[in-house]
Design a protein around this motif. Structure first.
Motif, PDB file in Angstrom:
ATOM      1  N   LEU A  54      14.725   1.133   8.752  1.00  0.00           N
ATOM      2  CA  LEU A  54      15.978   1.715   8.729  1.00  0.00           C
ATOM      3  C   LEU A  54      16.960   1.098   9.841  1.00  0.00           C
ATOM      4  N   VAL A  55      16.274   1.050  10.980  1.00  0.00           N
ATOM      5  CA  VAL A  55      17.036   0.361  12.164  1.00  0.00           C
ATOM      6  C   VAL A  55      17.584  -1.193  11.782  1.00  0.00           C
ATOM      7  N   GLU A  56      16.413  -1.955  11.157  1.00  0.00           N
ATOM      8  CA  GLU A  56      16.927  -3.333  10.687  1.00  0.00           C
ATOM      9  C   GLU A  56      18.035  -3.322   9.915  1.00  0.00           C
ATOM     10  N   ASN A  57      18.161  -2.133   9.097  1.00  0.00           N
ATOM     11  CA  ASN A  57      19.289  -2.308   7.963  1.00  0.00           C
ATOM     12  C   ASN A  57      20.364  -1.459   8.464  1.00  0.00           C
ATOM     13  N   THR A  58      20.252  -0.717   9.450  1.00  0.00           N
ATOM     14  CA  THR A  58      21.621   0.031   9.745  1.00  0.00           C
ATOM     15  C   THR A  58      21.987  -0.039  10.966  1.00  0.00           C
ATOM     16  N   GLY A  59      20.817  -0.375  11.995  1.00  0.00           N
ATOM     17  CA  GLY A  59      21.294  -0.684  13.567  1.00  0.00           C
ATOM     18  C   GLY A  59      21.198   0.677  14.238  1.00  0.00           C
ATOM     19  N   LYS A  60      20.916   1.901  13.564  1.00  0.00           N
ATOM     20  CA  LYS A  60      21.102   3.258  14.228  1.00  0.00           C
ATOM     21  C   LYS A  60      19.756   3.409  14.765  1.00  0.00           C
ATOM     22  N   PRO A  61      19.448   3.659  16.101  1.00  0.00           N
ATOM     23  CA  PRO A  61      17.966   3.798  16.548  1.00  0.00           C
ATOM     24  C   PRO A  61      17.456   5.211  16.232  1.00  0.00           C
ATOM     25  N   VAL A  62      15.950   5.218  16.245  1.00  0.00           N
ATOM     26  CA  VAL A  62      15.543   6.482  15.903  1.00  0.00           C
ATOM     27  C   VAL A  62      14.416   6.782  17.056  1.00  0.00           C
ATOM     28  N   PHE A  63      14.388   8.114  17.431  1.00  0.00           N
ATOM     29  CA  PHE A  63      13.177   8.276  18.343  1.00  0.00           C
ATOM     30  C   PHE A  63      12.285   9.415  17.799  1.00  0.00           C
ATOM     31  N   ARG A  64      11.207   9.369  17.803  1.00  0.00           N
ATOM     32  CA  ARG A  64       9.998  10.342  17.184  1.00  0.00           C
ATOM     33  C   ARG A  64       9.222  10.759  18.374  1.00  0.00           C
ATOM     34  N   LEU A  65       8.788  12.043  18.438  1.00  0.00           N
ATOM     35  CA  LEU A  65       7.733  12.853  19.171  1.00  0.00           C
ATOM     36  C   LEU A  65       6.808  13.583  18.238  1.00  0.00           C
ATOM     37  N   TYR A  66       5.483  13.262  18.350  1.00  0.00           N
ATOM     38  CA  TYR A  66       4.863  13.757  17.429  1.00  0.00           C
ATOM     39  C   TYR A  66       3.272  13.689  17.812  1.00  0.00           C
ATOM     40  N   GLN A  67       2.408  14.600  16.855  1.00  0.00           N
ATOM     41  CA  GLN A  67       1.052  14.652  17.164  1.00  0.00           C
ATOM     42  C   GLN A  67       0.261  14.258  15.885  1.00  0.00           C
ATOM     43  N   TRP A  68      -1.063  14.648  15.916  1.00  0.00           N
ATOM     44  CA  TRP A  68      -1.906  14.223  14.570  1.00  0.00           C
ATOM     45  C   TRP A  68      -2.851  15.305  14.390  1.00  0.00           C
ATOM     46  N   LEU A 106      10.944  -7.248  14.430  1.00  0.00           N
ATOM     47  CA  LEU A 106      11.447  -7.757  13.420  1.00  0.00           C
ATOM     48  C   LEU A 106      12.682  -8.606  13.917  1.00  0.00           C
ATOM     49  N   LYS A 107      13.203  -9.161  12.843  1.00  0.00           N
ATOM     50  CA  LYS A 107      14.530 -10.090  13.248  1.00  0.00           C
ATOM     51  C   LYS A 107      15.482  -9.519  14.134  1.00  0.00           C
ATOM     52  N   SER A 108      15.725  -8.172  13.743  1.00  0.00           N
ATOM     53  CA  SER A 108      16.909  -7.676  14.622  1.00  0.00           C
ATOM     54  C   SER A 108      16.268  -6.312  15.180  1.00  0.00           C
ATOM     55  N   ALA A 109      15.434  -5.686  14.676  1.00  0.00           N
ATOM     56  CA  ALA A 109      14.878  -4.491  15.223  1.00  0.00           C
ATOM     57  C   ALA A 109      13.627  -4.427  16.044  1.00  0.00           C
ATOM     58  N   PHE A 110      13.229  -3.524  16.500  1.00  0.00           N
ATOM     59  CA  PHE A 110      11.665  -3.405  17.246  1.00  0.00           C
ATOM     60  C   PHE A 110      11.057  -2.102  17.135  1.00  0.00           C
ATOM     61  N   LEU A 111       9.769  -1.790  17.076  1.00  0.00           N
ATOM     62  CA  LEU A 111       9.219  -0.456  17.181  1.00  0.00           C
ATOM     63  C   LEU A 111       8.238  -0.682  18.308  1.00  0.00           C
ATOM     64  N   ILE A 112       8.198   0.548  19.168  1.00  0.00           N
ATOM     65  CA  ILE A 112       7.289   0.718  20.311  1.00  0.00           C
ATOM     66  C   ILE A 112       6.485   2.140  19.922  1.00  0.00           C
ATOM     67  N   HIS A 113       5.434   1.887  19.856  1.00  0.00           N
ATOM     68  CA  HIS A 113       4.759   3.166  19.950  1.00  0.00           C
ATOM     69  C   HIS A 113       4.211   3.574  21.349  1.00  0.00           C
ATOM     70  N   GLY A 114       4.026   4.775  21.712  1.00  0.00           N
ATOM     71  CA  GLY A 114       3.386   5.128  22.779  1.00  0.00           C
ATOM     72  C   GLY A 114       2.394   6.442  22.880  1.00  0.00           C
ATOM     73  N   SER A 115       1.283   6.433  23.544  1.00  0.00           N
ATOM     74  CA  SER A 115       0.347   7.643  23.414  1.00  0.00           C
ATOM     75  C   SER A 115       0.205   8.123  24.835  1.00  0.00           C
ATOM     76  N   LEU A 116       0.526   9.392  25.166  1.00  0.00           N
ATOM     77  CA  LEU A 116       0.348   9.730  26.342  1.00  0.00           C
ATOM     78  C   LEU A 116      -0.906  10.710  26.296  1.00  0.00           C
ATOM     79  N   PHE A 117      -1.906  10.460  27.276  1.00  0.00           N
ATOM     80  CA  PHE A 117      -2.966  11.374  27.350  1.00  0.00           C
ATOM     81  C   PHE A 117      -2.982  12.476  27.967  1.00  0.00           C
ATOM     82  N   ILE A 118      -2.681  13.322  27.023  1.00  0.00           N
ATOM     83  CA  ILE A 118      -2.639  14.932  27.835  1.00  0.00           C
ATOM     84  C   ILE A 118      -3.875  15.494  28.226  1.00  0.00           C
TER      85      ILE A 118
END
Length: 216
Positions: A30-44, A155-167
């Motif tokens: 989505l960011v590669e195509n639109t340029g709008k950044p996205v942030f997620r906070l989640y669990q498993w 990717l060409k224009s965008a990037f994705l970073i994953h992070g995991s905080l050890f609660i």
């Protein structure tokens, strides 16, 4: 099998591993195509092994999902995960600059809680299958022990970073699930619970940072 948690993060999005990774991959596109950044906070939803995109799937009796990002294998279920998809031009273009600039902001937020957090500068690859044995570039440590793991994909224009905080981490259950002796992991990692930083504080901190990142 469900993870028995001593903290309540019911207000954080919780999905199965394959759903989490699919969502993050779609956000990157989505960011590669639109340029709008996205942030997620989640669990498993259940104990899950995520592996880097270049790793082979392990022979283990747990759900396994391949991340869009690289790095070593990680056991989820006791952690707080985040992802950020943004534009490379806003963060320095190169892998190293993007990684260090982004994780520098996370480090800054954590240092507001305790100045002993540091960012790893090690640029080597993973010699072990699991990522717990030593911190690599951009990952966060506390008194030399890893407390936040991260990985990135460009990717060409965008990037994705994953992070995991050890609660927190049930070290004995970790040993049972992975075969890695609990004493070895205790020597290499530390949890926010052991540092006496509660989960709700981390969620507030990451939400605040995520709102600012999404406005870039």
């Amino acid at each position: 099998m469900e993870v028995a948690k001593s903290y309540d993060l019911s207000y954080v999005e919780t999905l199965k591993g394959v759903e989490n990774m699919q969502k993050d991959w779609e956000n990157l596109l989505l960011v590669e195509n639109t340029g709008k950044p996205v942030f997620r906070l989640y669990q498993w939803q259940e104990p899950t092994i995520s592996i880097g995109y270049s790793q082979e799937e392990p022979n283990i009796s747990l759900p396994v999902v391949k991340r869009p990002t690289g790095g070593g294998a990680l056991l989820h279920g006791w952690d707080l995960s985040f992802s950020y998809a943004g534009l490379r031009k806003d963060w320095g273009w190169s892998f190293t600059k993007v990684y260090k600039n982004f994780m520098g902001l996370i480090l800054e937020s954590l240092r507001n809680l305790d100045p002993k957090f540091e960012m790893s500068r090690y640029r080597g690859g993973y010699e072990d299958y699991f990522c717990y044995f030593y911190p690599t570039l951009g990952e966060i440590t506390y008194k030399g022990k890893k407390v936040l793991a991260c990985a990135m994909r460009l990717l060409k224009s965008a990037f994705l970073i994953h992070g995991s905080l050890f609660i927190e981490l049930d070290y004995e259950e970790f040993e049972r699930l992975t075969g890695i002796h609990a004493s070895i992991i205790r020597e290499r990692v530390i949890t926010f619970r052991e540092i006496n930083i509660p989960s709700h504080t981390l969620v507030s901190l990451m939400r605040e940072r995520g709102i600012k990142l999404s406005l870039l």
